[in-house]
Each structure stands twice: as C-alpha cells, then as structure tokens.
Motif scaffolding. Structure first.
Motif, short mmCIF file in Angstrom:
data_model
loop_
_atom_site.label_atom_id
_atom_site.label_comp_id
_atom_site.label_asym_id
_atom_site.label_seq_id
_atom_site.Cartn_x
_atom_site.Cartn_y
_atom_site.Cartn_z
N LYS A 123 0.84 -1.19 0.00
CA LYS A 123 0.00 0.00 0.00
C LYS A 123 0.88 1.24 0.00
CE LYS A 123 -4.01 2.10 2.23
NZ LYS A 123 -5.08 1.92 3.24
N VAL A 124 0.57 2.16 -0.90
CA VAL A 124 1.29 3.42 -0.99
C VAL A 124 0.29 4.55 -0.78
CG1 VAL A 124 2.80 4.90 -2.36
CG2 VAL A 124 2.88 2.41 -2.66
N GLU B 274 -1.49 -1.00 -4.10
CA GLU B 274 -2.68 -0.16 -3.94
C GLU B 274 -2.23 1.27 -3.64
OE1 GLU B 274 -6.65 0.41 -1.08
OE2 GLU B 274 -5.14 -1.11 -0.60
N VAL B 275 -2.65 2.20 -4.47
CA VAL B 275 -2.26 3.60 -4.31
C VAL B 275 -3.47 4.40 -3.84
CG1 VAL B 275 -1.34 5.66 -5.43
CG2 VAL B 275 -0.51 3.38 -6.10
N VAL B 276 -3.28 5.13 -2.73
CA VAL B 276 -4.35 5.95 -2.16
C VAL B 276 -3.83 7.37 -1.97
CG1 VAL B 276 -5.83 6.33 -0.15
CG2 VAL B 276 -5.44 4.01 -0.99
N TYR B 277 -4.62 8.34 -2.37
CA TYR B 277 -4.23 9.74 -2.20
C TYR B 277 -4.83 10.31 -0.94
CZ TYR B 277 -2.11 9.59 -6.73
OH TYR B 277 -1.27 9.26 -7.78
N ARG B 278 -3.96 10.90 -0.11
CA ARG B 278 -4.37 11.50 1.15
C ARG B 278 -4.31 13.03 1.05
NH1 ARG B 278 -7.07 7.34 3.15
NH2 ARG B 278 -5.74 5.55 3.68
N PRO B 279 -5.20 13.72 1.75
CA PRO B 279 -5.26 15.17 1.62
C PRO B 279 -4.18 15.90 2.41
CG PRO B 279 -6.88 14.44 3.22
CD PRO B 279 -6.27 13.20 2.63
N TYR B 280 -3.79 17.03 1.88
CA TYR B 280 -2.87 17.95 2.57
C TYR B 280 -3.08 19.32 1.95
CZ TYR B 280 1.22 19.26 5.29
OH TYR B 280 2.06 19.83 6.21
N GLN B 281 -3.05 20.34 2.78
CA GLN B 281 -3.19 21.71 2.27
C GLN B 281 -1.95 22.53 2.62
OE1 GLN B 281 -7.39 22.77 3.72
NE2 GLN B 281 -7.33 23.59 1.64
N LEU B 282 -1.31 23.04 1.58
CA LEU B 282 -0.15 23.89 1.79
C LEU B 282 -0.55 25.21 2.43
CD1 LEU B 282 1.54 23.23 -1.65
CD2 LEU B 282 2.37 22.46 0.58
N LEU C 127 -12.71 8.05 -3.40
CA LEU C 127 -12.11 6.87 -2.77
C LEU C 127 -13.14 6.04 -2.04
CD1 LEU C 127 -9.59 5.24 -1.98
CD2 LEU C 127 -9.35 6.76 0.01
N THR C 128 -13.97 6.69 -1.24
CA THR C 128 -14.91 5.94 -0.41
C THR C 128 -16.06 5.35 -1.22
OG1 THR C 128 -16.09 8.01 0.13
CG2 THR C 128 -14.38 7.28 1.68
N ALA C 129 -16.46 6.02 -2.29
CA ALA C 129 -17.62 5.56 -3.06
C ALA C 129 -17.25 4.71 -4.28
CB ALA C 129 -18.46 6.76 -3.51
N TYR C 130 -16.02 4.91 -4.82
CA TYR C 130 -15.65 4.24 -6.07
C TYR C 130 -14.37 3.43 -5.98
CZ TYR C 130 -19.13 7.39 -8.15
OH TYR C 130 -20.29 8.06 -8.46
N GLY C 131 -13.48 3.76 -5.05
CA GLY C 131 -12.25 3.01 -4.91
C GLY C 131 -11.02 3.73 -5.42
N PRO C 132 -9.83 3.17 -5.15
CA PRO C 132 -8.55 3.83 -5.47
C PRO C 132 -8.34 4.16 -6.94
CG PRO C 132 -8.21 2.01 -3.94
CD PRO C 132 -9.63 1.91 -4.42
#
Length: 229
Positions: free
Chosen positions: A2-3, A35-43, A105-110
């Motif tokens: 997992k990445v 499995e690649v998942v994008y996580r949020p971050y705000q600059l 991500l939650t409704a459709y997947g990675p």
C-alpha cells in the motif's frame, strides 16, 4: 503493498511526482499488487475560496524570485511531457477538491480516485480551471468516471468535510510538513518529486523488505517538494 500519497492539488511538485511515480509503477514487476491511495494535505489551509491569478499570487508570496520558480517548473514540465500554463492557473482553497477525492475513494475506490486526482491536477495546472468551483468540480468528476449528479450533490453538502480535515490534522501530527510525501506500507516515507528511477528502487526495496520480491535494495532521499506556506 500500500502506498499513501500525501499531496495538494495546488502543489506543482505533486503533479510532477504523480507522473514520475506512475511511470515507475508501470515498470515495477509487482505493480498489480500495489494499492495507491491519495491522502489530503493543504499547503495554505487559510487560502481564500476566491480564485486569484497565479502570477499575482506567487509574486505576492515570494517576490521577484516567483518568475524564476515558474520558469524552472515550466522547463521541467516540458522534459516530463507535462503542461504548465502559469498565465491561466487560478489559485484557490483546495479543501473542496480534497473532499471530492475523499468521495471518489470511499464511493468508487482507489482507481477512480487516481483518475480524478490526475484530472484535477491537469485542470489546475494546464487548463486554467477553478478547482474550488462546485460546477467545475462536478464536471471534472464526470470526466474521471464518477456520477456527475451524485458528485454535485456531495459537493453541495458538508459530507466528508470533518473526515478530510481530520486526515490533514493526522498528517501533520505524524510529521508530514511538505508534499508530495509517499508512505509505503505505513513505514517508509519518501518526500518530493523524485526521479522515476528512485521511485522504482524504493518500490523494489519495500517489496524486498516485505518479502514480495527478492530484489536488491536501494535508499532514497528527500528532494524537490512543496513546503508549507
């Protein structure tokens, strides 16, 4: 494997880093197990929701060196085959776009989330789209494979807001201060838009460490990244 990739839509190195990582993944023998998942971050979490021309915004933040920063990225983009149109970019608060990525991500997947991430980055950096505009985001969602009406209803609600803000807080709590940051198996972190060859070596190293591939290992170090403003 997992990445988890911590990134911001407004970060040009996230645009470059995504492209380079995906190119490395295409050359990785165990790509179908990743499995690649994008996580949020705000600059800039307190950035106004009112869109602002990029050139004006960057000059206000960094002064005379802003033009050189854009020139460097434009040259890098050409070498990578990535378009940057700094005269069209609109800077805005990215929380709404991060909420949409959470929904994907939650409704459709990675896989759908990754397609949406790509569309958001291209829309922001090349197409001059306001990625803080709900109608524009719903249209981009449809292009990435989401149901447009469902996306529009989601964006009109407050769903996912607290979850996304909590994820951003968690990222800062574990020490993430710049993006992109790639976290492999929750243990190994690589910061910055590394070269494709570096990402490939890291994938091989992590696979070796976890027993997925009997390959020699190599280490990666931090490189170009977008830091917190």
């Amino acid at each position: 494997m997992k990445v988890e990739i911590y990134s911001d839509i407004a970060c040009p190195w996230c645009y470059v880093g995504k492209h380079r990582f995906e190119r490395a993944l295409a050359d990785f023998p165990g790509a179908d197990t990743v499995e690649v998942v994008y996580r949020p971050y705000q600059l800039v979490p307190d950035k106004s929701e009112q869109p602002e021309p990029h050139r004006e915004y960057l000059t206000a933040r960094f002064g005379p060196q802003a033009a050189a920063m854009d020139d460097r990225l434009a040259a890098l983009g050409r070498a990578e085959g990535l378009p940057f149109d700094f005269d069209r970019i609109l800077e805005t608060n990215t929380l709404l776009a991060h909420r949409l990525l959470w929904h994907a991500l939650t409704a459709y997947g990675p896989a759908v989330q990754a397609a949406l991430k790509d569309r958001l980055l291209t829309a922001h950096f090349a197409d001059g789209v306001d990625v803080g505009d709900r109608d524009a985001l719903a249209a981009l969602a449809a292009e990435a494979g989401l149901d447009r009406d469902r996306a529009a209803a989601f964006l009109a609600s407050e769903e996912g807001r607290e979850e996304v803000l909590a994820e951003i807080d968690d990222a800062r709590a574990v020490g993430i201060t710049a993006v992109p940051t790639f976290v492999f198996e929750g243990k190994w972190a690589v910061q910055g838009g590394q070269d494709t060859s570096t990402f490939l070596r890291v994938l091989e190293q992590v696979a070796t460490e976890t027993g997925a591939l009997p390959a020699p290992a190599a280490q990666a170090c931090a490189d170009d990244a977008c830091e917190v403003g």
